[in-house]
Enzyme design. Structure first.
Site, PDB file in Angstrom:
ATOM      1  N   LYS A 161      -1.244  -9.492   2.801  1.00 43.54           N
ATOM      2  CA  LYS A 161      -0.454  -8.886   3.714  1.00 43.54           C
ATOM      3  C   LYS A 161      -1.323  -8.213   4.715  1.00 43.54           C
ATOM      4  CE  LYS A 161       3.031  -5.621   3.996  1.00 43.54           C
ATOM      5  NZ  LYS A 161       2.302  -4.848   4.816  1.00 43.54           N
ATOM      6  N   ASP A 214       0.789  -1.204   0.166  1.00 42.03           N
ATOM      7  CA  ASP A 214       0.062  -0.025   0.094  1.00 42.03           C
ATOM      8  C   ASP A 214       1.040   1.370   0.095  1.00 42.03           C
ATOM      9  OD1 ASP A 214       0.807  -0.125   2.483  1.00 42.03           O
ATOM     10  OD2 ASP A 214      -1.276  -0.022   3.420  1.00 42.03           O
ATOM     11  N   GLU A 257      -1.608  -5.802   8.208  1.00 39.99           N
ATOM     12  CA  GLU A 257      -0.863  -5.330   9.289  1.00 39.99           C
ATOM     13  C   GLU A 257      -1.466  -5.458  10.615  1.00 39.99           C
ATOM     14  OE1 GLU A 257      -0.241  -0.949   9.033  1.00 39.99           O
ATOM     15  OE2 GLU A 257       0.674  -1.175   6.948  1.00 39.99           O
ATOM     16  N   GLU A 286       8.892  -4.346  10.737  1.00 39.89           N
ATOM     17  CA  GLU A 286       9.382  -2.892  10.266  1.00 39.89           C
ATOM     18  C   GLU A 286       9.481  -1.948  11.023  1.00 39.89           C
ATOM     19  OE1 GLU A 286       6.503  -1.450   7.327  1.00 39.89           O
ATOM     20  OE2 GLU A 286       7.615   0.704   7.110  1.00 39.89           O
ATOM     21  N   ASP A 307      -1.362  -6.316  -0.779  1.00 42.33           N
ATOM     22  CA  ASP A 307      -1.288  -5.598   0.561  1.00 42.33           C
ATOM     23  C   ASP A 307      -2.883  -5.307   0.924  1.00 42.33           C
ATOM     24  OD1 ASP A 307      -0.008  -4.538   2.938  1.00 42.33           O
ATOM     25  OD2 ASP A 307       0.854  -3.141   2.047  1.00 42.33           O
TER      26      ASP A 307
END
Ligand code: KIV
Length: 287
Positions: free
Chosen positions: A113, A44, A115, A182, A83
């Protein structure tokens, strides 16, 4: 060569380092694949990197499907991970599965993916139950920028680091095939990597992860000149190369050096003579 799969990436834990890079369209996917990427992430980050937004919150599932489909049309050998953007997995498990399925069915991604840690376990489990492989993402999760109060390194304090380790374990138990870490101190990333049975893929998380990911435009020096985080290493300065190439093109346009005879389509002499005669005879008839 056969396509890289999520189970293959999962099995790479402790083996060769995993090479992951972002791509957002057909040519960047071709480039990533030719360079030997194991995973192409249609991140993203397309919001900042390609579309010029200040953060990643501005893109929705439609945008991500559009870019994921462009990447998969390049038919890369790498595993393509789509994402899931902000608000595509925050409403309900049903809504999340529908959005994840769009990235797979319309975008052609082979995994998504998501988050977040334990807070997102219900939606991650729902997507896994729908037979879609999930990559986790912990630490500095850009979709949480407003809650974090900026893009800040996460897990510097003992409690936060411990929570992150617990999140990583919970995601692994749920069945994710890999976890992006990250903006995490290297020692914390090392502990997470040692504690989970799936590969960790670091970005600003030190050298101890099972793989590394960077944004393609950062690696190539193709950014718009904005702030570049300290964990980025640029291996080229393609923006300068591109400006130089365009300046030379414009100079050749100005001087008339472009196009040359070789870069021009020609009409056969015979046809040209006939055409000239035709135009001349029509012009004299008009007078
Ligand atoms: O969107 C993205 O590019 C990402 C990577 C930075 C991991 O999530």
């Amino acid at each position: 060569m056969s396509r890289v799969t999520a189970p293959e990436i999962r099995a790479r834990k402790g083996e060769a380092k995993i090479r992951m890079v972002t791509a957002y369209d057909y040519p960047t996917a071709k480039i990533a694949d030719r360079a030997g990427a194991d995973i192409i992430l249609v991140g993203d980050s397309v919001a900042n990197v390609v579309l010029g937004y200040a953060d990643t919150l501005s893109v929705d599932t439609d945008v991500m499907v559009h870019h994921t489909a462009a990447v998969t049309r390049a038919e890369p050998n790498a595993l393509v991970v789509g994402d899931m953007p902000w608000m595509s997995f925050h409403v309900s498990p049903e809504d999340t599965v529908r959005n994840a399925a769009r990235l797979v069915r319309e975008g052609g991604a082979a995994a998504v993916k998501i988050e977040g840690g334990r807070k997102r376990l219900d939606v991650i489990t729902a997507v896994l139950d729908a037979e879609i492989p999930v990559m986790g993402h912990l630490g500095l999760t850009p979709q949480s920028v407003n809650v974090m109060g900026g893009y800040r390194v996460q897990g510097k304090r003992v409690h936060a680091a411990y929570e992150m380790i617990s999140d990583a374990q919970a995601l692994t138990d749920a069945g994710v095939f890999a976890i992006v870490l990250e903006g995490v101190p290297d020692r914390v990333a090392q502990i997470v990597t040692a504690e989970v049975s799936v590969p960790t893929i670091g970005i600003g998380a030190g050298a101890g992860c099972d793989g590394q990911v960077l944004v393609m435009h950062d690696v190539l020096g193709l950014g718009g000149g904005e702030y570049v985080p300290k964990f980025v290493r640029s291996y080229a300065d393609l923006a300068s190369d591109a400006v130089d190439a365009l300046e030379r093109f414009f100079a050749d346009v100005e001087s008339g050096a472009f196009p040359s005879a070789d870069e021009t389509y020609h009409m056969p002499d015979e046809s040209f003579e006939i055409l000239k005669d035709l135009v001349e005879s029509e012009t004299s008839a008009d007078r």
